[in-house]
Write a protein that holds these residues in place. Structure first.
Motif, PDB file in Angstrom:
ATOM      1  N   SER A   4       0.833  -1.209   0.000  1.00 16.48           N
ATOM      2  CA  SER A   4       0.000   0.000   0.000  1.00 16.48           C
ATOM      3  C   SER A   4       0.860   1.248   0.000  1.00 16.48           C
TER       4      SER A   4
ATOM      5  N   LEU B 191       2.344   1.792  -3.379  1.00 17.24           N
ATOM      6  CA  LEU B 191       1.400   2.358  -4.346  1.00 17.24           C
ATOM      7  C   LEU B 191       1.234   3.860  -4.125  1.00 17.24           C
ATOM      8  N   ILE B 192       1.104   4.248  -2.855  1.00 26.28           N
ATOM      9  CA  ILE B 192       0.933   5.675  -2.544  1.00 26.28           C
ATOM     10  C   ILE B 192       2.160   6.460  -2.986  1.00 26.28           C
TER      11      ILE B 192
ATOM     12  N   GLY C 290       4.184   5.643  -5.252  1.00 25.50           N
ATOM     13  CA  GLY C 290       4.280   5.629  -6.700  1.00 25.50           C
ATOM     14  C   GLY C 290       3.248   6.503  -7.395  1.00 25.50           C
ATOM     15  N   GLY C 291       2.372   7.146  -6.608  1.00 28.13           N
ATOM     16  CA  GLY C 291       1.404   8.067  -7.190  1.00 28.13           C
ATOM     17  C   GLY C 291       0.065   7.445  -7.513  1.00 28.13           C
ATOM     18  N   ALA C 292      -0.202   6.247  -7.039  1.00 26.65           N
ATOM     19  CA  ALA C 292      -1.481   5.599  -7.342  1.00 26.65           C
ATOM     20  C   ALA C 292      -2.658   6.355  -6.732  1.00 26.65           C
ATOM     21  N   MET C 293      -2.415   7.073  -5.627  1.00 30.13           N
ATOM     22  CA  MET C 293      -3.478   7.823  -4.951  1.00 30.13           C
ATOM     23  C   MET C 293      -3.403   9.308  -5.303  1.00 30.13           C
ATOM     24  N   GLY C 294      -2.642   9.640  -6.299  1.00 30.84           N
ATOM     25  CA  GLY C 294      -2.501  11.037  -6.660  1.00 30.84           C
ATOM     26  C   GLY C 294      -1.321  11.673  -5.975  1.00 30.84           C
TER      27      GLY C 294
ATOM     28  N   HIS D 231       7.574   3.669   4.467  1.00 29.51           N
ATOM     29  CA  HIS D 231       7.855   2.654   3.452  1.00 29.51           C
ATOM     30  C   HIS D 231       9.250   2.048   3.639  1.00 29.51           C
TER      31      HIS D 231
END
Length: 753
Positions: free
Chosen positions: A514, A517-518, A520-524, A538
């Motif tokens: 999770s 992902l954050i 890496g920009g998955a949540m903007g 992380h």
């Protein structure tokens, strides 16, 4: 006038009679003194014959006890090897080259000061493992007589070798050897146990009688194995001219005492009169020779003989004086007084000797009582339970620790069978021992079994059973240790590892994913303040994941469940993959990894994943401990013995000297404080070492400043690269079948460790 002439003839026979009487007395004294001297000589020789025979018997018993231990230790090691690893010669060589087996051999050798070294040889006579050094030195013993005897004779049994100089220490040694047989009955190696002649020499020196005694330990073919005084020129030589050869070979006797003046090998063939007591050991092909020279065993006789001669001469002079016209009665009384004084002095000497003997007897009695008291104190205060049983299984004694373990008072169990210590349906202590082959062969047994207390509760126990003989009857000593707490700790350890695996690893993987992902920009887009915190979280989740993986790897290694899939692969591709996989980490540490000199066509047999795991550990450590902007070099080069060496070289400050001996231990870190600058679990190098041993390789390090001088190797671009900083290396066997017939260059002798 006539009367005077008649008196002369009357006095003449009287003077002649006196002279004849004086001559008779002188002759009687001479004959008596000679007889006394001869009888004393016979008595003194008889006394020394008994003493030398006693010394030889004591020495023979001492050597026999040491041989009992050596033979037992050798048989137990061979039995353990063949029970666990006797599949094939190759399989055996791989299993016995571990540090654990080296430690096992070292513990066996430490049990007796007479044992110098214990080693295991493969089918070619090469040393697989040894109790002296780890890893074992690379040399061959195929030319030794014990190896040839075991290799060429399948029914040889235990072989006692001649004395030879050790290839490692240069000292004289003799060996016991035991053949190792594979699953199909083929010869797969030899176990050897080296005995130290220096140990026997130091022991014999205490009995040497100020240099007048000679003690020798010979094989039954009259070859010297150990000797005092030490003579290197006779070690390993057969003595076919000495007293041992005369008694055992020519007179066909096993033991005895003789006086001989045969030429002595140790004296360059010089004939020396000596008394020798010889004892042949019943169970072993050994002979003890205890010899004393004539100067020692006739020393007291010569002193006493000198005194007898002096006394006899004094008596003769007294008689001559008594019958002399010029000697008066006073002189005769003075002579009698001298004789009386000498007798008094002799009586005083006898009294002093008796007092000395009485004092020695008293001291020996006190020492015997002290020894008995110490043994009783040990028995009563031992932390483990001790039970003594006879040959029928009846309990003779038990100590307070055994009473506390089982709950039975001593008054209830002494004189009874110990079956109430065993759970229902299981044999008593004697039956347990007699049912095990190990006990029947060696007289000793170490095992773990379930035992029962007085209240009927069962508990796991570690039992050590040993037999001994007293008054011709076999007795058993049983040492009992309650290992309930140990079992509890083992269960707690397994439960902890299971918790880490199942309760932490799964949610941690989700958290790490999770966060990745954050990040890496998955949540903007993430605000800068939150981004820093997320980055820290992380990074910490990755560190925790590595810790869990390391803990699980350690558990697999300890349980022997780490799997390996070996492949024959090009070394160059493996190193390029390792650098590619870790270059991103190096850039995060502001360092660069470069591939220097290499063997482009070399092939190695490795497990790819495990090899990359080791390289990742070495490369990450090198990057972490190098200064910013530094370069980490990776080199490969040939080594002696058909090996390939891979080196990872950093430019850091080096390993602290007080930490070097703990470098490959679990959870070891140079900076173990809570605020240490470098991260890590302290498990990486321990895991890497275990992996390399499984792949038949080795791992180590050296410091550039520890070498005699810096060494320059060819660089990757035709330039020279200076070897500085810390050099971590791994050595792997070169896989020659995959080299396409390439003949690798022989390396120059490497001055570095």
């Amino acid at each position: 006038m006539t009367g005077r002439h008649e008196l002369k003839p009357a006095g003449l026979p009287t003077s002649r009679l006196a002279i004849a009487l004086a001559a008779s007395l002188v002759l009687a004294i001479i004959v008596g003194a000679a007889t006394a001297i001869w009888m004393l000589r016979i008595q003194e020789i008889g006394k020394w014959e008994k003493q030398t025979e006693t010394f030889s018997v004591v020495l023979a018993e001492t050597v026999s006890q040491q041989m009992d231990f050596a033979y037992t230790a050798l048989d137990s090691i061979a039995e353990r090897i063949q029970d666990r690893w006797s599949v094939s010669a190759e399989y055996l060589s791989g299993k016995l080259s571990t540090h654990d087996f080296h430690q096992f051999l070292r513990e066996k050798a430490a049990l007796s000061p007479a044992v110098e070294v214990i080693s295991v040889l493969d089918v070619d006579g090469n040393v697989i493992n040894t109790s002296r050094n780890f890893p074992a030195p690379t040399y061959s013993l195929a030319d030794r007589d014990y190896f040839i005897a075991q290799r060429d004779n399948p029914v040889q049994g235990t072989f006692l070798s001649s004395s030879v100089r050790s290839k490692t220490t240069g000292k004289w040694m003799f060996f016991l050897s035991h053949r190792l047989t594979g699953s199909d009955g083929e010869f797969i190696g030899v176990v050897i146990l080296g005995m130290s002649p220096s140990f026997y020499s130091q022991f014999y020196e205490k009995l040497s009688g100020d240099g007048h005694a000679t003690i020798g330990l010979l094989r039954n073919d009259f070859t010297y194995l150990a000797r005092w005084p030490e003579r290197g020129e006779v070690m390993g030589m057969r003595n076919l001219t000495g007293s041992t050869y005369e008694l055992v070979h020519e007179k066909n006797k096993k033991s005895g005492v003789l006086i001989t003046n045969n030429p002595r090998m140790s004296e360059g063939g010089k004939a020396v009169t000596r008394m020798a007591a010889i004892q042949s050991l019943e169970k072993y092909p050994l002979i003890i020779n205890f010899s004393v020279d004539e100067d020692l065993y006739l020393a007291d006789w010569r002193k006493i003989s000198t005194g007898i001669v002096i006394v006899a001469m004094s008596g003769i002079l007294a008689i001559v004086a008594a019958f002399s016209v010029l000697v008066n009665l006073l002189e005769r009384r003075e002579q009698d007084l001298v004789v009386t004084t000498e007798l008094k002095q002799q009586a005083e000497v006898i009294n002093r000797n008796q007092a000395h003997l009485l004092k020695n007897l008293t001291e020996q009695q006190i020492a015997l009582k002290d020894s008995s008291d110490r043994l009783q104190a040990i028995f009563q205060n031992a932390a483990d339970g001790i039970i003594m049983i006879d040959d029928t299984g009846k309990i003779e004694a038990l100590n307070p620790a055994a009473v506390a373990i089982y709950g039975h008072p001593a008054s209830e169990v002494v004189g009874k069978n110990g079956k109430f210590f065993s759970p229902p349906g299981q044999p008593d202590l004697l039956g347990l021992a007699m049912s095990r082959r190990e006990f029947l062969e060696t007289g000793c047994l170490r095992t773990e079994a379930e035992r029962m207390r007085k209240d009927g509760s069962l508990f796991p126990a570690e039992l050590a059973i040993t037999e001994y003989y007293h008054a011709g009857r076999r007795k058993l000593i049983v040492i009992v240790r309650d290992i309930s707490e140990r079992r509890k700790m083992e269960r707690m350890k397994s439960e902890f590892i299971s918790t880490v695996s199942h309760e932490l690893r799964t949610p941690l993987t989700a958290i790490r994913g999770s966060l990745g992902l954050i990040m890496g920009g998955a949540m903007g887009a993430v605000p800068d303040k939150i981004s820093a915190l997320m980055g820290m979280a992380h990074k910490n989740s990755e560190s925790l994941t590595r810790l869990i993986n390391d803990l699980l790897d350690i558990q697999k290694i300890e349980a022997g469940k780490m799997d390996f899939v070996f492949e024959c692969l090009p070394l160059q591709n493996l190193l390029q993959t390792a650098i590619s996989n870790n270059q991103a980490f190096a850039h995060s540490m502001n360092t660069e990894i470069i591939l220097g000199s290499q063997l482009e066509q070399a092939m190695v047999m490795v497990d790819t994943g495990r090899f990359q795991q080791v390289m990742a550990n070495l490369l990450s450590n090198a990057c972490k401990y190098s200064p910013e902007g530094a370069v980490v070099q990776v080199l490969s080069m040939p080594r002696d013995g058909n090996l390939i060496r891979i080196e990872v070289i950093d430019q850091g400050s080096g390993i602290p000297e007080n930490f070097r001996d703990r470098l490959f231990q679990k959870f070891s870190q140079a900076d173990s404080s809570d605020t240490r600058a470098k991260g890590g679990t302290g498990l990486g190098l321990a895991i890497s070492q275990a992996i390399m041993r499984q792949m038949h390789g080795d791992i180590g390090y050296y410091m550039a400043q520890d070498a005699a001088h810096d060494t320059v190797q060819p660089g990757g671009e035709g330039q020279d690269v200076l070897h500085t900083g810390t050099h971590f290396y791994i050595d792997l066997p070169l896989h020659t079948e995959g080299n396409g017939g390439l003949e690798l260059p022989t390396p120059n002798p490497d001055p570095l460790p």
